[in-house]
Design a protein around this motif. Structure first.
Motif, PDB file in Angstrom:
ATOM      1  N   UNK A 256       0.872  -1.173   0.000  1.00 24.91           N
ATOM      2  CA  UNK A 256       0.000   0.000   0.000  1.00 24.91           C
ATOM      3  C   UNK A 256       0.913   1.228   0.000  1.00 24.91           C
ATOM      4  N   UNK A 257       0.742   2.103  -0.975  1.00 23.69           N
ATOM      5  CA  UNK A 257       1.664   3.218  -1.221  1.00 23.69           C
ATOM      6  C   UNK A 257       1.049   4.549  -0.838  1.00 23.69           C
ATOM      7  N   UNK A 258       1.850   5.376  -0.160  1.00 19.31           N
ATOM      8  CA  UNK A 258       1.466   6.722   0.229  1.00 19.31           C
ATOM      9  C   UNK A 258       2.613   7.650  -0.166  1.00 19.31           C
TER      10      UNK A 258
ATOM     11  N   UNK B  56      -0.573  14.437   1.784  1.00 19.83           N
ATOM     12  CA  UNK B  56      -0.771  13.294   0.901  1.00 19.83           C
ATOM     13  C   UNK B  56      -1.062  13.756  -0.529  1.00 19.83           C
ATOM     14  N   UNK B  57      -0.234  13.297  -1.475  1.00 19.52           N
ATOM     15  CA  UNK B  57      -0.394  13.663  -2.878  1.00 19.52           C
ATOM     16  C   UNK B  57      -0.811  12.474  -3.744  1.00 19.52           C
ATOM     17  N   UNK B  58      -0.478  11.262  -3.302  1.00 12.99           N
ATOM     18  CA  UNK B  58      -0.818  10.049  -4.057  1.00 12.99           C
ATOM     19  C   UNK B  58      -0.975   8.901  -3.086  1.00 12.99           C
ATOM     20  N   UNK B  59      -2.006   8.091  -3.316  1.00  6.95           N
ATOM     21  CA  UNK B  59      -2.208   6.873  -2.552  1.00  6.95           C
ATOM     22  C   UNK B  59      -2.779   5.856  -3.519  1.00  6.95           C
ATOM     23  N   UNK B  60      -2.219   4.687  -3.479  1.00  5.65           N
ATOM     24  CA  UNK B  60      -2.736   3.688  -4.398  1.00  5.65           C
ATOM     25  C   UNK B  60      -1.688   2.722  -4.883  1.00  5.65           C
ATOM     26  N   UNK B  61      -1.890   2.270  -6.109  1.00  6.91           N
ATOM     27  CA  UNK B  61      -1.102   1.143  -6.592  1.00  6.91           C
ATOM     28  C   UNK B  61       0.237   1.548  -7.188  1.00  6.91           C
ATOM     29  N   UNK B  62       1.114   0.564  -7.215  1.00  7.41           N
ATOM     30  CA  UNK B  62       2.456   0.700  -7.770  1.00  7.41           C
ATOM     31  C   UNK B  62       2.394   0.661  -9.291  1.00  7.41           C
TER      32      UNK B  62
ATOM     33  N   UNK C  65      -5.795   8.129  -9.888  1.00  2.99           N
ATOM     34  CA  UNK C  65      -5.226   7.327  -8.810  1.00  2.99           C
ATOM     35  C   UNK C  65      -6.140   6.139  -8.538  1.00  2.99           C
ATOM     36  N   UNK C  66      -5.562   4.961  -8.667  1.00  3.78           N
ATOM     37  CA  UNK C  66      -6.322   3.722  -8.494  1.00  3.78           C
ATOM     38  C   UNK C  66      -5.857   2.998  -7.231  1.00  3.78           C
ATOM     39  N   UNK C  67      -6.788   2.358  -6.535  1.00  2.37           N
ATOM     40  CA  UNK C  67      -6.393   1.667  -5.305  1.00  2.37           C
ATOM     41  C   UNK C  67      -5.385   0.562  -5.564  1.00  2.37           C
TER      42      UNK C  67
END
Length: 187
Positions: free
Chosen positions: A128-130, A138-144, A176-178
């Motif tokens: 899980x990326x933050x 927080x600017x991005x959260x989601x998948x690699x 941004x995708x989970x």
């Protein structure tokens, strides 16, 4: 393994504070590392991961390359394991230390035994990326990237695009995708 998607937390949220033990210290002892110690870069990456998850193992080599790119760009990069090591001994502090040595992690690998840091960040799965800006917003959260175990090799394409956008524009414009992976193994 329960397939779990990450929470898409609200952009602009401040990075929660932490102080955690480091599994791969350079000095040979078990120092603690805090948010304050890693908040001095152009950005901050916090990845929740563990040793045994097939999704983490799938992206691990590309993740190491992404961490090296971050280092070149003066971006702080840390990984945190919050899994219950009693039920999953392969995610114990000692096993984390060995994994970091075996794979020569270029980033601190921290242990969240109480799981309070994962809860504060809203982490749900591994990986899980933050991605936080220089102000720890927080600017991005989601998948690699879009790859999955058994499919194409991981590249980190989406994460690296988000990083480039943040460093170039000060914000992330891409969709941004989970992330998805194994659920964090809660106590």
């Amino acid at each position: 393994m329960a397939l779990t998607y990450s929470k898409m937390g609200e952009l602009g949220t401040k990075a929660p504070s932490f102080t955690l033990p480091v599994s791969n210290p350079t000095s040979g002892n078990q120092p603690l590392m805090s948010l304050d110690e890693v908040s001095n870069g152009a950005a901050l990456v916090v990845v929740f991961m563990c040793n045994h998850c097939p999704y983490v193992i799938h992206v691990e080599d590309a993740l190491i390359k992404a961490a090296q790119i971050c280092k070149e760009k003066k971006v702080q990069f840390i990984a945190i394991s919050s899994n219950d090591a009693t039920q999953y001994p392969e995610d114990s502090f000692e096993a984390m230390r060995q994994r970091a040595v075996d794979k020569n992690y270029p980033f601190p690998y921290l242990y969240d035994e109480s799981q309070s840091v994962a809860k504060a960040y809203g982490a749900e799965c591994t990986p899980d990326f933050f991605l936080y800006d220089s102000n720890l917003s927080l600017a991005y959260r989601g998948r690699f990237d879009e790859t999955r175990p058994g499919g194409n090799p991981a590249t980190g394409e989406e994460f690296l695009q988000a990083l480039d956008e943040l460093l170039s524009f000060g914000f992330v414009t891409m969709p941004q995708r989970p992330s998805l992976g194994c659920n964090i193994k809660w106590k």
